[in-house]
Design a protein around this motif. Structure first.
Motif, PDB file in Angstrom:
ATOM      1  N   GLN A 144     -17.065  35.145  48.498  1.00 50.67           N
ATOM      2  CA  GLN A 144     -16.080  34.633  47.548  1.00 50.67           C
ATOM      3  C   GLN A 144     -16.738  34.196  46.242  1.00 50.67           C
ATOM      4  OE1 GLN A 144     -14.322  31.743  50.420  1.00 50.67           O
ATOM      5  NE2 GLN A 144     -12.352  32.589  49.773  1.00 50.67           N
ATOM      6  N   GLN A 145     -17.912  33.608  46.363  1.00 51.11           N
ATOM      7  CA  GLN A 145     -18.612  33.124  45.180  1.00 51.11           C
ATOM      8  C   GLN A 145     -19.141  34.271  44.320  1.00 51.11           C
ATOM      9  OE1 GLN A 145     -18.989  30.032  44.062  1.00 51.11           O
ATOM     10  NE2 GLN A 145     -20.353  30.570  42.351  1.00 51.11           N
ATOM     11  N   LEU A 146     -19.733  35.274  44.945  1.00 53.84           N
ATOM     12  CA  LEU A 146     -20.395  36.346  44.202  1.00 53.84           C
ATOM     13  C   LEU A 146     -19.480  37.511  43.834  1.00 53.84           C
ATOM     14  CD1 LEU A 146     -23.790  36.550  46.155  1.00 53.84           C
ATOM     15  CD2 LEU A 146     -23.335  35.455  43.943  1.00 53.84           C
ATOM     16  N   HIS A 147     -18.369  37.670  44.564  1.00 54.09           N
ATOM     17  CA  HIS A 147     -17.503  38.835  44.324  1.00 54.09           C
ATOM     18  C   HIS A 147     -16.053  38.434  44.051  1.00 54.09           C
ATOM     19  CE1 HIS A 147     -20.767  41.503  45.464  1.00 54.09           C
ATOM     20  NE2 HIS A 147     -20.949  40.797  46.562  1.00 54.09           N
ATOM     21  N   SER A 148     -15.880  37.285  43.437  1.00 53.30           N
ATOM     22  CA  SER A 148     -14.523  36.875  43.097  1.00 53.30           C
ATOM     23  C   SER A 148     -13.974  37.797  42.013  1.00 53.30           C
ATOM     24  CB  SER A 148     -14.512  35.423  42.598  1.00 53.30           C
ATOM     25  OG  SER A 148     -15.298  35.308  41.425  1.00 53.30           O
ATOM     26  N   ALA A 149     -12.678  38.073  42.095  1.00 49.81           N
ATOM     27  CA  ALA A 149     -12.028  38.963  41.123  1.00 49.81           C
ATOM     28  C   ALA A 149     -10.573  38.562  41.012  1.00 49.81           C
ATOM     29  CB  ALA A 149     -12.136  40.421  41.572  1.00 49.81           C
ATOM     30  N   PRO A 150      -9.967  38.769  39.840  1.00 51.78           N
ATOM     31  CA  PRO A 150      -8.550  38.432  39.709  1.00 51.78           C
ATOM     32  C   PRO A 150      -7.696  39.278  40.638  1.00 51.78           C
ATOM     33  CG  PRO A 150      -9.313  39.717  37.823  1.00 51.78           C
ATOM     34  CD  PRO A 150     -10.527  39.332  38.606  1.00 51.78           C
ATOM     35  N   GLU A 151      -6.675  38.650  41.172  1.00 47.25           N
ATOM     36  CA  GLU A 151      -5.787  39.363  42.090  1.00 47.25           C
ATOM     37  C   GLU A 151      -5.023  40.459  41.353  1.00 47.25           C
ATOM     38  OE1 GLU A 151      -2.107  38.368  45.185  1.00 47.25           O
ATOM     39  OE2 GLU A 151      -2.802  36.860  43.753  1.00 47.25           O
ATOM     40  N   ARG A 152      -5.032  41.654  41.948  1.00 50.86           N
ATOM     41  CA  ARG A 152      -4.287  42.754  41.341  1.00 50.86           C
ATOM     42  C   ARG A 152      -2.818  42.663  41.765  1.00 50.86           C
ATOM     43  NH1 ARG A 152      -7.673  47.988  42.957  1.00 50.86           N
ATOM     44  NH2 ARG A 152      -7.732  46.831  44.919  1.00 50.86           N
ATOM     45  N   ARG A 153      -1.947  42.729  40.780  1.00 49.55           N
ATOM     46  CA  ARG A 153      -0.517  42.605  41.069  1.00 49.55           C
ATOM     47  C   ARG A 153       0.233  43.822  40.559  1.00 49.55           C
ATOM     48  NH1 ARG A 153       0.750  36.243  39.532  1.00 49.55           N
ATOM     49  NH2 ARG A 153      -0.778  35.319  40.969  1.00 49.55           N
ATOM     50  N   ALA A 154       1.245  44.200  41.313  1.00 51.74           N
ATOM     51  CA  ALA A 154       2.052  45.341  40.913  1.00 51.74           C
ATOM     52  C   ALA A 154       2.818  45.013  39.631  1.00 51.74           C
ATOM     53  CB  ALA A 154       3.042  45.693  42.022  1.00 51.74           C
ATOM     54  N   LYS A 155       3.019  46.015  38.830  1.00 49.55           N
ATOM     55  CA  LYS A 155       3.773  45.844  37.584  1.00 49.55           C
ATOM     56  C   LYS A 155       5.252  45.641  37.920  1.00 49.55           C
ATOM     57  CE  LYS A 155       3.848  47.922  32.992  1.00 49.55           C
ATOM     58  NZ  LYS A 155       3.408  49.100  32.191  1.00 49.55           N
ATOM     59  N   PRO A 156       5.898  44.623  37.337  1.00 48.70           N
ATOM     60  CA  PRO A 156       7.313  44.403  37.651  1.00 48.70           C
ATOM     61  C   PRO A 156       8.208  45.468  37.022  1.00 48.70           C
ATOM     62  CG  PRO A 156       6.602  42.880  35.934  1.00 48.70           C
ATOM     63  CD  PRO A 156       5.369  43.597  36.416  1.00 48.70           C
ATOM     64  N   LEU A 157       9.198  45.912  37.771  1.00 45.39           N
ATOM     65  CA  LEU A 157      10.177  46.853  37.237  1.00 45.39           C
ATOM     66  C   LEU A 157      11.225  46.072  36.445  1.00 45.39           C
ATOM     67  CD1 LEU A 157      10.895  49.952  37.436  1.00 45.39           C
ATOM     68  CD2 LEU A 157      12.628  49.259  39.103  1.00 45.39           C
ATOM     69  N   GLN A 158      11.371  46.394  35.175  1.00 42.49           N
ATOM     70  CA  GLN A 158      12.327  45.698  34.328  1.00 42.49           C
ATOM     71  C   GLN A 158      13.733  46.249  34.545  1.00 42.49           C
ATOM     72  OE1 GLN A 158      11.180  43.115  32.717  1.00 42.49           O
ATOM     73  NE2 GLN A 158       9.028  43.577  33.128  1.00 42.49           N
ATOM     74  N   LEU A 159      14.735  45.464  34.132  1.00 36.87           N
ATOM     75  CA  LEU A 159      16.122  45.877  34.342  1.00 36.87           C
ATOM     76  C   LEU A 159      16.432  47.187  33.628  1.00 36.87           C
ATOM     77  CD1 LEU A 159      18.821  45.082  35.666  1.00 36.87           C
ATOM     78  CD2 LEU A 159      19.437  43.968  33.511  1.00 36.87           C
ATOM     79  N   ASP A 160      15.931  47.354  32.392  1.00 33.67           N
ATOM     80  CA  ASP A 160      16.216  48.602  31.681  1.00 33.67           C
ATOM     81  C   ASP A 160      15.551  49.792  32.363  1.00 33.67           C
ATOM     82  OD1 ASP A 160      13.682  47.698  30.994  1.00 33.67           O
ATOM     83  OD2 ASP A 160      13.763  48.511  28.969  1.00 33.67           O
ATOM     84  N   GLN A 161      14.412  49.542  33.030  1.00 33.06           N
ATOM     85  CA  GLN A 161      13.755  50.609  33.774  1.00 33.06           C
ATOM     86  C   GLN A 161      14.529  50.925  35.054  1.00 33.06           C
ATOM     87  OE1 GLN A 161       9.954  48.565  34.023  1.00 33.06           O
ATOM     88  NE2 GLN A 161       9.023  50.071  32.659  1.00 33.06           N
ATOM     89  N   LEU A 162      15.082  49.894  35.685  1.00 38.66           N
ATOM     90  CA  LEU A 162      15.935  50.113  36.855  1.00 38.66           C
ATOM     91  C   LEU A 162      17.116  51.001  36.467  1.00 38.66           C
ATOM     92  CD1 LEU A 162      16.690  49.347  39.836  1.00 38.66           C
ATOM     93  CD2 LEU A 162      18.008  47.456  38.867  1.00 38.66           C
ATOM     94  N   GLU A 163      17.697  50.717  35.308  1.00 38.79           N
ATOM     95  CA  GLU A 163      18.823  51.526  34.837  1.00 38.79           C
ATOM     96  C   GLU A 163      18.371  52.950  34.527  1.00 38.79           C
ATOM     97  OE1 GLU A 163      22.853  50.783  32.345  1.00 38.79           O
ATOM     98  OE2 GLU A 163      21.114  49.534  31.901  1.00 38.79           O
ATOM     99  N   GLN A 164      17.171  53.085  33.973  1.00 38.43           N
ATOM    100  CA  GLN A 164      16.632  54.408  33.664  1.00 38.43           C
ATOM    101  C   GLN A 164      16.450  55.237  34.934  1.00 38.43           C
ATOM    102  OE1 GLN A 164      13.105  54.258  31.194  1.00 38.43           O
ATOM    103  NE2 GLN A 164      12.452  56.330  31.760  1.00 38.43           N
ATOM    104  N   VAL A 165      15.952  54.608  35.977  1.00 39.21           N
ATOM    105  CA  VAL A 165      15.743  55.304  37.248  1.00 39.21           C
ATOM    106  C   VAL A 165      17.069  55.720  37.872  1.00 39.21           C
ATOM    107  CG1 VAL A 165      14.892  55.061  39.619  1.00 39.21           C
ATOM    108  CG2 VAL A 165      13.531  54.195  37.719  1.00 39.21           C
TER     109      VAL A 165
END
Length: 316
Positions: A91-112
């Motif tokens: 944890q000390q030597l290989h800490s890294a920011p958590e990767r998070r999925a990109k949120p789907l926006q409402l306009d993108q939901l409508e596009q899909v």
């Protein structure tokens, strides 16, 4: 009548069981470890993958190995001082920011959904494509407006869903994540004037003819539905392929969590307080909720600029 083994099997969620089995198999087959394991071998296993696996993945592997030893009646070597010390060092030597999925926006939901509607219009002579488009639209809309995780979409069953046209729908799960008492939980979703999850779900059920079992299933090249629900891992490539075809940029950055994060961000930006959001989605603690909510002003620019403007007025 259920046997003792069946009751023991039912005490663990299928997802947890499968992930633990995969972790133990990785230790034995891919790394070449022996079970029951020693604290030294587990420490060396952790060190072998410290640079290639995420901290959360290593933590899950330890939990799986610990559970295997407990289930088999052996002492748990993962609790030994050397294993804990190695894990802290990683944890000390290989800490890294958590990767998070990109949120789907409402306009993108409508596009899909607009793309899916156009695709559906062209499937009059292609019943298999019609099945897939109808399923995908129901999956995306229900996943977004209910804030479901991928495994929840995979586990949802027809007999536990009640849909009322123009009103809403209820989705019951006999067991949910963190449900240690096996009480089950019911989630509700509203019928909407547009982008409606209820209408999309009813159209899918009517077209598929499903009466029980998993709601969302794979469809083979001949149009036959699988008896089993979608594998949660398969939902990610399914969504990425769908988003890409619908013209969403950087589709590879999205996952099933994008639907949940998208809804959480939409809700908070439209006045939902955190308590209401937690109750709706089913989060038990604030830390879980905050992992899905992005700040509307992530760099604090608006707040700082406002303060600077006020300071300038006072000094002038």
């Amino acid at each position: 009548m259920p046997t003792l083994d069946q009751y023991i099997h039912a005490a663990t969620r299928d997802n947890t069981r499968q992930s633990y089995q995969s972790a133990v198999r990785h230790f034995e087959v891919e790394w070449g470890g022996f079970l029951p394991a020693t604290a030294d071998s587990i420490s060396r296993y952790l060190a072998s993958y410290a640079e290639t696996l995420a901290i959360n993945t290593l933590r899950q592997r330890l939990a799986a190995l610990a559970q295997w030893h407990i289930d088999q009646g052996f002492p748990d070597p993962t609790k030994s001082p050397i294993v804990r010390k190695v894990f802290r060092g990683i944890q000390q030597l290989h800490s890294a920011p958590e990767r998070r999925a990109k949120p789907l926006q409402l306009d993108q939901l409508e596009q899909v959904t607009t793309w899916l509607d156009a695709a559906l219009a062209g499937t009059v002579d292609d019943p298999i494509a019609q099945l897939r488009c109808t399923r995908d639209k129901a999956l995306v809309l229900l996943g977004f407006w209910r804030g479901f995780r991928g495994d929840e979409l995979a586990r949802l069953e027809v007999q536990y869903v009640t849909a009322l046209p123009n009103e809403g729908m209820t989705c019951y799960f006999p067991q949910t994540k963190g449900d240690r008492q096996f009480k089950g939980r019911t989630f509700k979703a509203p019928a909407l004037s547009r982008l409606c999850p209820v209408t999309a779900y009813q159209k899918w059920i009517a077209l598929s003819g499903l009466e029980s079992g998993p709601v969302f299933r794979s469809i083979n090249r001949w149009g036959k539905l699988s008896e089993d629900g979608l594998n949660p891992a398969s939902i990610i490539p399914l969504l990425r392929s769908l988003f890409d075809r619908a013209g969403i940029l950087d589709a590879h950055q999205y996952s099933a969590h994008s639907l949940r994060r998208g809804f959480a961000n939409w809700a908070t930006s439209n006045g939902w307080d955190l308590k209401t959001l937690m109750e709706y989605v089913g989060w038990k603690n604030i830390q879980s909720a905050m992992r899905y909510v992005d700040s509307a002003d992530p760099f604090g620019k608006t707040r700082i600029e406002r303060t600077l403007s006020q300071a300038g007025l006072l000094s002038s």
